[in-house]
Design an enzyme around this catalytic site. Sequence first.
Site, PDB file in Angstrom:
ATOM      1  N   TYR A  88     -16.068  17.175 -16.238  1.00  0.00           N
ATOM      2  CA  TYR A  88     -16.456  15.770 -16.127  1.00  0.00           C
ATOM      3  C   TYR A  88     -17.541  15.680 -15.042  1.00  0.00           C
ATOM      4  O   TYR A  88     -17.351  16.140 -13.914  1.00  0.00           O
ATOM      5  CB  TYR A  88     -15.240  14.923 -15.773  1.00  0.00           C
ATOM      6  N   LYS A 130      -8.365   6.354 -19.526  1.00  0.00           N
ATOM      7  CA  LYS A 130      -8.659   6.810 -20.884  1.00  0.00           C
ATOM      8  C   LYS A 130      -7.432   6.645 -21.790  1.00  0.00           C
ATOM      9  O   LYS A 130      -7.015   5.535 -22.013  1.00  0.00           O
ATOM     10  CB  LYS A 130      -9.191   8.244 -20.829  1.00  0.00           C
ATOM     11  N   ASP A 167      -7.389  19.078 -15.271  1.00  0.00           N
ATOM     12  CA  ASP A 167      -7.720  17.698 -15.628  1.00  0.00           C
ATOM     13  C   ASP A 167      -7.295  17.543 -17.087  1.00  0.00           C
ATOM     14  O   ASP A 167      -7.952  18.050 -17.999  1.00  0.00           O
ATOM     15  CB  ASP A 167      -9.227  17.463 -15.436  1.00  0.00           C
ATOM     16  N   ARG A 227       0.842  -1.207   0.000  1.00  0.00           N
ATOM     17  CA  ARG A 227       0.000   0.000   0.000  1.00  0.00           C
ATOM     18  C   ARG A 227       0.876   1.255   0.000  1.00  0.00           C
ATOM     19  O   ARG A 227       0.529   2.266  -0.585  1.00  0.00           O
ATOM     20  CB  ARG A 227      -0.977   0.001   1.188  1.00  0.00           C
TER      21      ARG A 227
END
Length: 375
Positions: free
Chosen positions: A99, A196, A171, A47
Amino acid sequence: MELSTQLIHTSNVKHESGAVTPPIVLSTTFERGEDGLSFPEGYIYSRYDNPNRHSLEQKLALMENSAACISFSSGLAAATAVFQSLKSGDHIVLPDDAYFSMYSILDHLFVNFGLTYSRVDLTNLEQLQASIQPATKLIWMETPSNPLLKVTDIEAVVAIAKQHNCFTLVDNTWATPYYTQPLEMGVDIVLHSTTKYLGGHSDILGGALMFRETNERYEFIKNVQKYGGAVPSPYDCWLLCRSLTTFTARMTVHSNNALQLAQYLEQHPKIEKVLYPGLASHPQHTVAKKQMKNGYSGMLSILVKGNRADVLKLAGQLQLFAHATSLGGVESLVEHRKSVEGDASPTPDNLLRVSVGLEHINDLVADFEQALQSV
Ligand SMILES: *Cc1c(COP(=O)(O)O)cnc(C)c1O
């Protein structure tokens, strides 16, 4: 070295067999050194960090010319981490055409934490100036925007943010670092949904933040990654590193295909308007030309002459463009955004968003040609 070469030749994960492609290290735990205290390879527990994630974060940092990258298990986990770094009472300026889920995060997850936001048309700098309050801390940009492809003048917004002591975020999911480098324009943080274009094959969910400098906010968000734990798995990191080796080659075809399809659709009598930053008819084409290099990426939206039923029929008639959400994969996709965003959304009813894939452009044009005949 150029980016395409670096993306193929930088990997810190090596295998003793001499394997040319890097191995996947699945172990969640790493051995201490002989002194019983140290961790000789720098890894403790996966982690916190692991070899595949380290390799991915190095590549992503390089792509945006950034001081450091923090990766997450999704684009929205990355966005949530940024909002978590704000304080109760802070105000955020978000684009009016962001978005869609960015508003949902603030409306649903932060509703009890005293964050407020305004939706502002960032192509209108006077409107931006007027929207800034004493409590405004963050100006959030997304360019080109989703789904209207509005292009924000990043340098102009950064100049306004500096006057008001706000930090800025872009973004950069749609433009990708191949076409726009926001950190070079003075932006503080870049966000990616790596789901994406960076993943590029519609088979990995991921997100990342790249920082211009490793300041206090960076340290806070590093802790969100470490203690919040929304981290990508070693397999996802490995797969994404694999995808990045073909990134610049893929983007060139996405962008060339999108420009040619946009030009074809723009002259079609059944199309009312094509929204693509590479077209001279785009309202912010001059800004796009100034701040985008290499091309204009692979997303466009079209306004079809007709109503919702006509548009849905067109989407259904297309054979090579799957009617599905998301974007940036090798396969072309088309989506009626208004149905997704709901009736309250300002997105026009006759808009289809197109993610132009890597199929041959002649086949993509021929597919629209036949589908448009039916409406
Ligand atoms: C998809 C997308 C996101 C959200 O990312 P996920 O990986 O789906 O969480 C954020 N911003 C933009 C512009 C996107 O296209």
